[in-house]
Design a protein around this motif. Structure first.
Motif, short mmCIF file in Angstrom:
data_model
loop_
_atom_site.label_atom_id
_atom_site.label_comp_id
_atom_site.label_asym_id
_atom_site.label_seq_id
_atom_site.Cartn_x
_atom_site.Cartn_y
_atom_site.Cartn_z
N ARG A 32 -0.01 -8.82 0.30
CA ARG A 32 -1.46 -8.86 0.11
C ARG A 32 -1.89 -7.66 -0.72
NH1 ARG A 32 -2.16 -13.52 1.90
NH2 ARG A 32 -3.88 -14.18 3.22
N VAL A 33 -2.90 -7.87 -1.57
CA VAL A 33 -3.53 -6.80 -2.34
C VAL A 33 -5.02 -6.91 -2.13
CG1 VAL A 33 -3.98 -5.92 -4.65
CG2 VAL A 33 -1.70 -6.71 -4.08
N SER A 34 -5.68 -5.77 -1.86
CA SER A 34 -7.11 -5.78 -1.60
C SER A 34 -7.76 -4.58 -2.27
CB SER A 34 -7.36 -5.75 -0.09
OG SER A 34 -8.72 -5.93 0.20
N LEU A 35 -9.07 -4.69 -2.52
CA LEU A 35 -9.85 -3.59 -3.11
C LEU A 35 -10.83 -3.07 -2.07
CD1 LEU A 35 -10.69 -4.99 -6.68
CD2 LEU A 35 -8.79 -3.52 -6.00
N GLY A 36 -11.06 -1.75 -2.10
CA GLY A 36 -11.99 -1.14 -1.16
C GLY A 36 -12.90 -0.15 -1.86
N GLY A 37 -13.95 0.23 -1.15
CA GLY A 37 -14.91 1.19 -1.69
C GLY A 37 -16.02 1.43 -0.70
N PRO A 38 -16.99 2.30 -1.02
CA PRO A 38 -18.09 2.58 -0.10
C PRO A 38 -19.01 1.38 0.08
CG PRO A 38 -18.47 3.62 -2.23
CD PRO A 38 -17.10 3.07 -2.27
N VAL A 39 -19.80 1.40 1.15
CA VAL A 39 -20.74 0.31 1.43
C VAL A 39 -21.74 0.19 0.29
CG1 VAL A 39 -22.51 -0.55 3.00
CG2 VAL A 39 -20.51 0.62 3.91
N GLY A 40 -21.81 -1.01 -0.31
CA GLY A 40 -22.74 -1.25 -1.41
C GLY A 40 -22.31 -0.64 -2.73
N GLY A 41 -21.14 0.04 -2.76
CA GLY A 41 -20.68 0.70 -3.97
C GLY A 41 -19.62 -0.11 -4.70
N VAL A 42 -19.03 0.53 -5.72
CA VAL A 42 -18.00 -0.11 -6.53
C VAL A 42 -16.67 -0.10 -5.78
CG1 VAL A 42 -16.75 -0.03 -8.72
CG2 VAL A 42 -19.16 0.60 -8.65
N LYS A 43 -16.03 -1.26 -5.73
CA LYS A 43 -14.73 -1.37 -5.05
C LYS A 43 -13.62 -1.21 -6.09
CE LYS A 43 -16.11 -4.14 -1.08
NZ LYS A 43 -15.78 -5.26 -0.19
N GLU A 44 -13.04 0.01 -6.14
CA GLU A 44 -11.99 0.27 -7.11
C GLU A 44 -10.80 1.01 -6.50
OE1 GLU A 44 -13.93 2.40 -10.20
OE2 GLU A 44 -14.24 4.22 -9.00
N LYS A 45 -10.83 1.20 -5.17
CA LYS A 45 -9.65 1.73 -4.49
C LYS A 45 -8.70 0.57 -4.20
CE LYS A 45 -11.01 6.13 -3.17
NZ LYS A 45 -11.75 6.55 -1.98
N ILE A 46 -7.42 0.80 -4.44
CA ILE A 46 -6.42 -0.27 -4.36
C ILE A 46 -5.61 -0.12 -3.08
CG2 ILE A 46 -4.37 -1.23 -5.48
CD1 ILE A 46 -5.54 -0.03 -8.14
N PHE A 47 -5.45 -1.25 -2.35
CA PHE A 47 -4.65 -1.26 -1.13
C PHE A 47 -3.63 -2.40 -1.22
CE2 PHE A 47 -8.67 0.68 -0.10
CZ PHE A 47 -8.32 1.77 0.70
N ALA A 48 -2.40 -2.08 -0.88
CA ALA A 48 -1.32 -3.08 -0.91
C ALA A 48 -0.59 -3.07 0.42
CB ALA A 48 -0.35 -2.78 -2.05
N ALA A 49 -0.36 -4.26 0.98
CA ALA A 49 0.34 -4.40 2.26
C ALA A 49 1.76 -4.89 2.01
CB ALA A 49 -0.40 -5.37 3.16
N ALA A 50 2.72 -4.18 2.56
CA ALA A 50 4.14 -4.56 2.44
C ALA A 50 4.82 -4.26 3.77
CB ALA A 50 4.81 -3.79 1.30
N GLY A 51 5.45 -5.27 4.37
CA GLY A 51 6.03 -5.09 5.69
C GLY A 51 4.93 -4.82 6.69
N SER A 52 5.05 -3.74 7.46
CA SER A 52 3.99 -3.36 8.40
C SER A 52 3.21 -2.15 7.90
CB SER A 52 4.59 -3.06 9.78
OG SER A 52 5.53 -2.00 9.68
N GLU A 53 3.39 -1.81 6.61
CA GLU A 53 2.72 -0.65 6.01
C GLU A 53 1.61 -1.08 5.07
OE1 GLU A 53 5.69 3.20 5.73
OE2 GLU A 53 5.43 1.94 3.97
N VAL A 54 0.59 -0.20 4.95
CA VAL A 54 -0.48 -0.37 3.96
C VAL A 54 -0.52 0.90 3.11
CG1 VAL A 54 -2.94 -0.66 3.56
CG2 VAL A 54 -1.83 -1.89 5.44
N LYS A 55 -0.43 0.73 1.79
CA LYS A 55 -0.48 1.88 0.87
C LYS A 55 -1.75 1.82 0.05
CE LYS A 55 4.54 2.44 0.53
NZ LYS A 55 5.71 2.48 -0.35
N GLY A 56 -2.31 3.01 -0.23
CA GLY A 56 -3.53 3.09 -1.03
C GLY A 56 -3.29 3.83 -2.33
N TYR A 57 -3.92 3.33 -3.42
CA TYR A 57 -3.76 3.93 -4.75
C TYR A 57 -5.12 4.06 -5.41
CZ TYR A 57 1.14 2.42 -4.25
OH TYR A 57 2.42 2.21 -3.80
#
Length: 724
Positions: free
Chosen positions: A70-95
């Motif tokens: 899974r790949v997902s984007l995150g960011g502040p409430v109501g703001g621009v979502k440009e933080k990158i999150f990737a799930a692999a195995g039981s880990e989540v990494k942020g870029y």
């Protein structure tokens, strides 16, 4: 309906991809107005690239690691979502969008992450059955689902009364959306099929922020409002689009104004490679404006401005790893007076570069092939079998009561061998271009089907339709051989269950006349659950928590129903079809005997259920008999038409048969053995009725078949009542 012209452009190819593995990042600003494409693949590579002169230019690319699911984007409430999150195995990494890793978070899930959603400081992840909610990386909520979780979203915090009140929504395999509050299930929303993907409608949940658009594994899409609305409480189903064209299951959804009419369109990607665009023309109901089919499953679909700031485009990833685009930019061709196509200098340079690359690859292939042949002749050398992953699904379609088996690999398929140790029918599929051949079988040896599909070049996906017979259960096996060296084959096995044509539902009609089967004995809830799972599809592997378990089913072929309630030491089954009760009694008794568990079995039969079931079969049987009669008349009517100057002397009924000849023949061809199947169900009903009374009426079956050949509902009822 507005016509759309979209042109396909191939960006690049990565490794095989999973569902929701791709996103489009927001544009950086005036200096860099084009958007970037983010892709994570099953080789564990996460890459972000932009397009420059139709060539991908990488911003960053990680080293291979664990499979990214899974790949997902995150960011502040109501703001621009440009933080990158990737799930692999039981880990989540942020870029960051520059590729700098800022997070490695090991979740406490006992299973791999299957789906993920990021909302401000909240991270929502699910495994197969487990949902965990983390806030600022602290575990605050947990839920164990009774069925498999396919996807998760969260209602937007900017439209919530409290930004601390997160509302996760789980899409579960039991045909429900589960609306959560903390660690508790608030309520469930029943859907027409198992939801495979969910998204916020219009990307923000609509006006109230509580509208969810869903896609099901059997190809339906719909919109549901999940929370309080006006003075009404509970869910409101706003619209639903049926799968009238028998397309594949929905894997990906997105909202984007691709038609530039000021209203967001709904983009749909399916597992048979179909891409659709639905618009809203002055109505709340979606209207399909565009449809195109690729050769591979569409795992993710998004839209934006990626190649040209002046043109929108739909970007999609396929299972085999292709990252493609459907662009609104006109792809014009100049044709000379001699009929030759003129290409621009840019395209000519690209064609020359591609030809050079192909020649180089062909030389490398020949060199490696020669090296392999030399090494293979060495007695001490060992030939390694190449490993490959297969994307397969075995799904029951309610519309035609058949199973759809789809097999997909990254490389081209040479052939597929289908073998079954139970009687099944293979149905024709228009989009299946493979050549099928049947081999002779020996049913007495437990082999009822042996069919080979030989695929055309570059075929990476094969779909087969299968119709089963209830009461007959066993294994269906598919042997897939891809076009690779050395030759290797992958075996996948599928269970044909005793009540294979039953499908989960959530409502039971108490007004129908029902037969009751009661089992008591020294068995645990887990043991009886394993027996019921052996008999019926769409059940969770593990027994749900609680003192008592209840599941409701409906027959996709006859619309009869089944209610299963069981706990430790007791199981009760209710059905308006006596044949369903008979199959359950035989199979459950056999399974208990294997475990050396003594069962006390009691049956409470309702004679009114026989007439009720016959009335459910009646319209289907009448229709099939009439269809068969019409098809038999077509050839004779065509001869009359050829010999006579006019067919005006024919009755309106016969003239209508001539007009609809092609349609009738096509429909009849699509329903092979349908009439025989209905005959078989009525015969089973007849035998089962008297079997429970201790009477063997198999000698009366020829008389029953004679009545069916000259079908009349009243005569059939009389025969059932008087036969002994």
């Amino acid at each position: 309906m507005m016509e759309m012209n979209l042109s396909r452009v191939d960006f690049c190819q990565v490794s095989t991809t999973s569902q929701k593995c791709m996103h489009i990042l927001p544009a950086s600003g005036r200096k860099d107005p084009l958007q970037k494409v983010l892709v994570g693949d099953q080789a564990g590579v996460l890459q972000l690239f932009g397009m420059k002169k139709r060539d991908p230019t990488h911003v960053f690319k990680t080293m291979p690691s664990a499979k990214i699911c899974r790949v997902s984007l995150g960011g502040p409430v109501g703001g621009v979502k440009e933080k990158i999150f990737a799930a692999a195995g039981s880990e989540v990494k942020g870029y960051t969008k520059k590729g700098k890793q800022f997070l490695t978070f090991a979740t406490n899930l006992s299973e791999d992450v299957q789906s993920m959603h990021v909302e401000a400081a909240d991270l929502l992840v699910t495994g197969k059955y487990i949902f965990n909610h983390y806030r600022d990386l602290q575990d605050i909520n947990y839920y164990y689902s009774t069925d498999e979780i396919n996807d998760i979203v969260c209602l937007p915090l900017e439209k919530s009364e409290s930004q601390d009140e997160v509302t996760p929504i789980l899409a579960c395999n039991d045909r429900t959306l589960k609306i959560m509050k903390g660690s508790d299930l608030q309520y469930e929303v029943e859907l027409p099929g198992p939801p495979s993907v969910i998204e916020l409608f219009c990307n923000d949940g609509g006006e109230q922020g509580d509208e969810i658009v869903y896609g099901t594994s059997d190809g339906r899409i719909g919109l549901v409002q999940v929370t309080r609305y006006g003075d009404r409480t509970g869910p409101i189903h706003k619209w639903q689009v049926e799968n009238a064209d028998s397309l594949g299951g929905v894997i990906s959804l997105d909202n984007y104004d691709i038609t530039a009419d000021g209203c967001l369109d709904l983009l749909v990607g399916r597992d048979d490679g179909t891409v659709e665009v639905y618009g809203f023309d002055e109505t709340d109901e979606p209207i399909r404006r565009f449809k195109q089919t690729f050769n591979e499953s569409v795992t993710a679909i998004k839209a934006g401005k990626v190649s040209n700031i002046d043109y929108d485009e739909i970007v999609l990833t396929t299972y085999a790893g292709w990252v493609n685009s459907l662009t609104t930019e006109p792809q014009t061709k100049e044709i000379s007076a001699g009929g030759e196509v003129k290409y621009s200098e840019e395209n000519q340079a690209k064609i020359a570069s591609l030809r050079q690359e192909i020649e180089m690859l062909q030389k490398q292939v020949l060199t490696e092939r020669d090296n392999y042949q030399v090494q293979a002749q060495n007695p001490s050398s060992i030939s390694a079998v190449p490993g490959f992953h297969i994307n397969n699904k075995f799904v029951l379609n309610r519309d035609d009561a058949s199973y759809s088996l789809s097999l997909e690999v990254q490389m081209s398929i040479d052939h597929v061998l289908i073998q079954s140790d139970v009687p099944v029918d293979l149905l024709d599929i228009d989009k299946n271009s493979a050549v099928i051949s049947f081999s002779s079988c020996e049913p007495e040896q437990g082999n009822f089907l042996l069919a080979t599909y030989r695929c055309q070049a570059n075929t990476t996906r094969l779909e087969v339709k299968i119709r089963t017979i209830e009461g007959q259960y066993g294994k269906l096996r598919a042997y897939l051989t891809p076009r690779i060296q050395p030759k290797t084959c992958l075996l996948t096995t599928y269970c044909i269950k005793p009540l294979s044509l039953h499908q989960r539902t959530h409502s039971f009609d108490d007004t129908r006349p029902c037969n009751k089967l009661t089992l008591t004995g020294k068995f645990s809830a887990a043991e009886v659950h394993s027996w019921v799972t052996f008999c019926l599809p769409e059940l969770p592997e593990r027994v749900p928590a609680g003192d008592s378990v209840n599941f409701i089913f409906t027959s996709t072929f006859l619309d009869t129903q089944l209610n299963c309630t069981y706990r430790k030491g007791e199981a009760v089954f209710l059905s308006d079809n006596i044949s369903t009760i008979s199959i359950l009694k035989d199979v459950l008794s056999k399974e208990a005997t294997k475990k050396k568990i003594k069962l006390d079995v009691s049956c409470d039969l309702n004679d009114d259920s026989i007439e009720h079931t016959l009335r459910l079969i009646h319209p289907k049987l009448e229709y099939q008999l009439l269809l068969a009669k019409k098809v038999q008349l077509i050839e004779a009517l065509k001869e009359l038409e050829a010999n006579e100057s006019s067919v005006e002397f024919l009755s309106p009924e016969y003239r209508q048969i001539l007009e609809d000849a092609e349609k009738l023949q096509a429909e009849y061809k699509k329903q092979p053995c349908h009439l025989e199947r209905l005959y078989g169900m009525i015969t089973d009903l007849f035998i089962d009725k008297f079997k429970f009374k201790g009477v063997n009426v198999k000698s009366r079956v020829p008389q029953l078949l004679e009545i069916l050949d000259n079908y009349n509902m009243d005569n059939l009822k009389t025969f059932f009542e008087t036969a002994q």
